[in-house]
Write a protein that holds these residues in place. Structure first.
Motif, PDB file in Angstrom:
ATOM      1  N   LYS A 218     -38.181  94.860  50.640  1.00 19.41           N
ATOM      2  CA  LYS A 218     -37.632  93.510  50.754  1.00 19.41           C
ATOM      3  C   LYS A 218     -37.989  92.908  52.115  1.00 19.41           C
ATOM      4  N   GLU A 219     -37.942  93.739  53.141  1.00 18.95           N
ATOM      5  CA  GLU A 219     -38.216  93.254  54.497  1.00 18.95           C
ATOM      6  C   GLU A 219     -39.702  93.004  54.709  1.00 18.95           C
ATOM      7  N   ASP A 272     -38.679  97.853  41.130  1.00 13.02           N
ATOM      8  CA  ASP A 272     -38.050  96.650  41.698  1.00 13.02           C
ATOM      9  C   ASP A 272     -37.855  96.759  43.207  1.00 13.02           C
ATOM     10  N   SER A 273     -38.874  97.206  43.909  1.00 12.40           N
ATOM     11  CA  SER A 273     -38.734  97.451  45.342  1.00 12.40           C
ATOM     12  C   SER A 273     -38.560  96.170  46.147  1.00 12.40           C
ATOM     13  N   LEU A 274     -39.037  95.039  45.617  1.00 11.34           N
ATOM     14  CA  LEU A 274     -39.053  93.832  46.439  1.00 11.34           C
ATOM     15  C   LEU A 274     -37.668  93.233  46.659  1.00 11.34           C
ATOM     16  N   GLY A 275     -36.680  93.686  45.902  1.00 13.98           N
ATOM     17  CA  GLY A 275     -35.337  93.157  46.101  1.00 13.98           C
ATOM     18  C   GLY A 275     -34.450  94.131  46.853  1.00 13.98           C
ATOM     19  N   ILE A 417     -47.778  90.978  55.049  1.00 14.39           N
ATOM     20  CA  ILE A 417     -46.507  91.107  54.325  1.00 14.39           C
ATOM     21  C   ILE A 417     -46.604  90.475  52.939  1.00 14.39           C
ATOM     22  N   GLN A 421     -46.780  92.640  49.315  1.00 14.19           N
ATOM     23  CA  GLN A 421     -45.764  92.342  48.293  1.00 14.19           C
ATOM     24  C   GLN A 421     -46.429  91.887  47.006  1.00 14.19           C
ATOM     25  N   GLN A 425     -46.220  93.575  43.228  1.00 10.82           N
ATOM     26  CA  GLN A 425     -45.838  92.761  42.098  1.00 10.82           C
ATOM     27  C   GLN A 425     -46.888  92.820  41.006  1.00 10.82           C
TER      28      GLN A 425
ATOM     29  N   ASP B 177     -33.355  92.571  38.518  1.00  7.06           N
ATOM     30  CA  ASP B 177     -33.424  92.445  39.972  1.00  7.06           C
ATOM     31  C   ASP B 177     -33.515  90.952  40.311  1.00  7.06           C
ATOM     32  N   GLY B 180     -35.061  90.085  43.737  1.00  5.20           N
ATOM     33  CA  GLY B 180     -36.341  90.702  44.065  1.00  5.20           C
ATOM     34  C   GLY B 180     -37.454  90.331  43.103  1.00  5.20           C
ATOM     35  N   ARG B 268     -40.189  84.737  50.740  1.00  3.23           N
ATOM     36  CA  ARG B 268     -41.408  85.418  50.316  1.00  3.23           C
ATOM     37  C   ARG B 268     -41.263  85.792  48.854  1.00  3.23           C
ATOM     38  N   ASN B 269     -42.387  86.238  48.275  1.00  4.21           N
ATOM     39  CA  ASN B 269     -42.308  86.899  46.989  1.00  4.21           C
ATOM     40  C   ASN B 269     -41.543  86.094  45.943  1.00  4.21           C
TER      41      ASN B 269
END
Lengths: 447, 320
Positions: A218-219, A272-275, A417, A421, A425, B177, B180, B268-269
């Motif tokens: 997420k960071e 779901d690592s991005l959240g 970054i 990401q 995705q 999520d 995310g 982002r994202n």
């Protein structure tokens, strides 16, 4: 120590008592407060002349110290370091604690405004950048005192492009694959040494109902660690350095191979690592719902005291036998001196203390996830994990600093970054991604 | 800057024509009545705000436009600024992947606010204006989110949306999520924004509805108009000044959208917005002042489109 509530109050606090009565500089004060208001672009025209105005003579004995230590354990550590330094060097220190991320985000304005005499910062390109912009003070003479206690690799990581030293490194924490000893013992897992063994272990963990690799991005920066490790295992340390320095092309098939290998490992990564923040991912390791996690040794801060002995790690496994696995990522943290400290003698005394074995002992005792950069620092109170970390890094053939310290900050944050990401995705389109990174890199590195 | 600012404009815009009819007689008299100190007061009242607006809004805006043609890392004096022409702009359009989604998201934000949040707020205002039982309670409940900052709203909704610990996933037994996954997060953010915007629009509209002459509605009912007809044919046209305010606030809030997504994941994202791209490039260690300024200039241009539409509408009102 209470924090000043306004910028003016803060700046006023920086004026030593001896100067306050006579040469109070309104210009310096005004400039500082306007800078804080966020219009540096206009004010830069005022030139650098005003910066020294705020301090005047600077005969006072107080040294100001800007600290980005903001989590509970680091704050406790910093307080102890300040207390020890005041006692050892008989100086008076005024500590200015700032939230970690805020400190980093404001670093440009901070260093151009009225920075503290000594401030916490990182090694590598991130340090060299400010040194070459003339925003950091040369502390080579401090190094002539403390230098004997440090390895050459650490001295190099503290040296600017001009060959002078600008950073006193205090602690570091290696990146490796962390896990719980008890979990591995219960299930009979063995730490892998090659990628194939790691894949087999991950598959086994999946069958056992575990998330094999705890993962969060997420960071935006944790994924950089995975990229760095794979890149150094597949292409070697030198390629990592050149790629980060902008000398190698991102469209090189070697980089593509890194992403292809990563794609093969993604099914074992937590979904779901991005959240998710890295702390949330680390909770999975603590609770034994995840098997392992590639992260820095600071993961130790997430474990309760009772479980500290249960933390263990293994080096990220070898991918290519020709390249081996002797490059280790171990970012160094330390302290720098600002360009025009109000109390230069005091600042150097403080930095000399930070570079001393005693400081290492203070820091590593309170924060068991940190390893002292000073080789003479007392290791008798180290936990088993700290000893293993110290041994791990000292046996490494080459030490990298982490992507966001080995390359330009603008490239790392505005290009890498979002790119990493977007890979997480949509892992399929590596070619398009690499072309995009390369064209942005060319534009940024050309400037 | 307060979103309430434009509240003043349409009202004065309306009053002016009415005062205009007396202008001939009044003008001569007013000039004679101004004493020396009055004049100083008037000059100060005009000069001080002008200096503030020019110094804090126009000059930085012009500086941003100028900086957008340069390359500068924000360190050192003006001598370190390199002029590079349109390169920042070509980079934005050709090799900066987050730009396109950012524009799309800003427009989506505008559309959703316009199509969902604002009509819903108006609808609630009309319902509450009917003096239903407990309307005070509904009014307070709907207005409550407006008191909260968007940053705080981001945190509150995190508790609902969280993948592992959130209420929604717990109740539905799913593992979505929301913050995310780029498929979901823009909608999750929009929902949270609308949750707040509805209350805001409702309160503004309610204040306007209270001012509508009840006899108009009665007359419409006498003539056999239904509730719906009364609203659309009588009340809505009478509320024109409030409608314009609500419209302007909708547009401004959409263009200002920043705090919520910044709290969620720093834009982002899947949550790219123009404002977050500007911040990412300028604030922090990155310090791509020139590139960030180019993005900011593009944002200014997009805002100008809406500002001109608004000004045209207001000025046309004036002329009537």
């Amino acid at each position: 120590m209470t924090r000043p509530s306004t910028q003016d109050e803060y700046l006023a606090g920086l004026v030593p008592d001896s100067v306050r009565a006579t040469s109070f500089s309104r210009r310096g004060l005004l400039r500082g407060s306007l800078l804080a208001a966020g219009i540096p672009a206009l004010l830069a025209a005022c030139g650098d002349g005003g910066a020294a105005g705020g301090g005047g003579g600077g005969g006072g004995a107080q040294v100001t110290l800007g600290s980005n230590f903001s989590d509970p354990v680091p704050v406790k550590t910093m307080d102890a370091m300040v207390a020890a330094a005041q006692k050892a060097q008989s100086i008076s220190i005024k500590l200015n604690k700032v939230d970690h991320t805020t400190f980093q985000n404001n670093i440009n304005n901070y260093l151009q405004g009225s920075p503290d005499d000594v401030f916490s910062w990182f090694s590598g390109y991130r340090m060299q950048f400010f040194a070459s912009q003339g925003l950091a003070g040369d502390i080579s003479d401090v190094w002539s005192t403390i230098g004997a206690d440090y390895t050459d690799a650490f001295k190099k990581a503290s040296t600017g492009e001009d060959g002078k030293q600008y950073l006193v490194p205090t602690t570091y924490g290696p990146w490796a694959v962390f896990y719980r000893k008890s979990l591995f013992a219960e299930r009979g897992y063995q730490a892998p040494t090659t990628l194939d063994e790691m894949t087999a272990l991950a598959t086994q963990m999946q069958t056992d109902g575990l998330v094999p690799i705890a993962f969060a991005d997420k960071e935006g920066w944790p994924a950089m660690g995975t990229f760095d490790q794979l890149n150094m295992r597949i292409n070697g340390y030198q390629f990592h350095v050149d790629l980060m320095a902008g000398k190698e092309a991102w469209t090189d098939p070697k980089v593509k191979q890194v992403f292809d290998t990563w794609r093969g490992l993604l099914p074992f990564h937590q979904a779901d690592s991005l959240g998710r923040t890295w702390q949330e991912a680390a909770t999975g390791v603590v609770n034994k719902t995840s098997g392992m996690m590639l992260i820095g040794s600071f993961i130790g801060q997430q474990f309760p005291d009772a479980d500290q002995d249960d933390i263990d790690f293994f080096n990220f496994p070898e991918v290519d036998p020709a390249v081996g696995a002797d490059a280790v990522e171990a970012p160094l943290d330390g302290f720098m001196m600002s360009k025009r400290p109000r109390n230069e003698d005091g600042a150097k005394k403080l930095l000399t203390f930070f570079g001393s074995p005693e400081n290492g002992t203070v820091q590593t005792t309170i924060d068991p996830s940190a390893i002292a950069a000073n080789t003479k620092s007392d290791q008798s109170k180290y936990t088993a994990l700290q000893l293993k970390c110290a041994e791990f890094v000292s046996s490494a053939k080459s030490i990298s600093q982490f992507m966001d310290r080995d390359t330009r900050p603008d490239f790392a944050s505005t290009v890498m970054i979002p790119s990493l990401q977007s890979f997480l995705q949509n892992p399929a389109d590596v070619d398009g991604l690499l072309t995009s990174i390369e064209s942005q890199k060319k534009s940024i590195f050309a400037s | 800057m307060s979103p309430d600012l434009p509240l003043v404009a349409p009202q004065t815009a309306h009053r002016q024509p009415r005062q205009g009819s007396h202008a001939g007689a009044g003008k001569a008299g007013r000039v004679r009545r101004l004493s020396g100190s009055d004049r100083i007061v008037v000059v100060l009242m005009v000069a001080v705000p002008t200096i503030i607006v020019v110094g804090l809004i126009w000059l930085p805006a012009i500086a941003s436009v100028l900086l957008s043609f340069t390359n500068w890392n924000g360190i050192g004096g003006l001598a370190d600024i390199k002029v590079i022409g349109l390169k920042n702009y070509t980079d934005v359009f050709t090799i900066y992947p987050p730009f396109k989604p950012a524009v799309e998201h800003n427009l989506l934000w505008l559309v959703v606010m316009f199509v969902v949040a604002t009509p819903l707020g108006i609808f609630f205002a009309v319902l509450i204006d009917k003096d239903l039982k407990g309307s005070r309670f509904y009014q307070t409940a709907l207005y409550l989110p407006v008191v909260l900052s968007l940053a705080l709203i981001g945190f509150i909704w995190q508790l609902m949306y969280s993948r592992d610990q959130g209420l929604i996933n717990a109740v539905l037994g799913t593992q979505v999520d929301f913050y995310g996954d780029p498929k979901w997060n823009i909608w999750a953010a929009l929902f949270a924004t609308c949750w707040r915007q509805v209350g805001y629009v409702m309160l503004l509209y309610l204040a306007g509805l209270k001012g509508v002459d009840a006899s108009l509605k009665e007359a419409a009912q006498m003539d056999g108009a239904s509730e719906v007809q009364t609203f659309f044919r009588i009340v809505f046209p009478v509320m024109r000044p409030i409608n314009i305010i609500v419209l302007v606030i909708t547009v401004i809030e959409s263009l200002r959208a920043f705090d919520l997504v910044w709290v969620i994941n720093q834009g982002r994202n899947g949550l790219e917005l123009l404002a977050t791209l500007v911040t990412q490039n300028i604030v922090g260690e990155a310090s791509r002042i020139g590139f960030g300024s180019a993005l900011a200039t593009l944002m200014l241009l997009i805002s100008l489109v809406f500002i001109s539409i608004y000004l045209t509408v207001v000025m046309r009102e004036d002329e009537r």
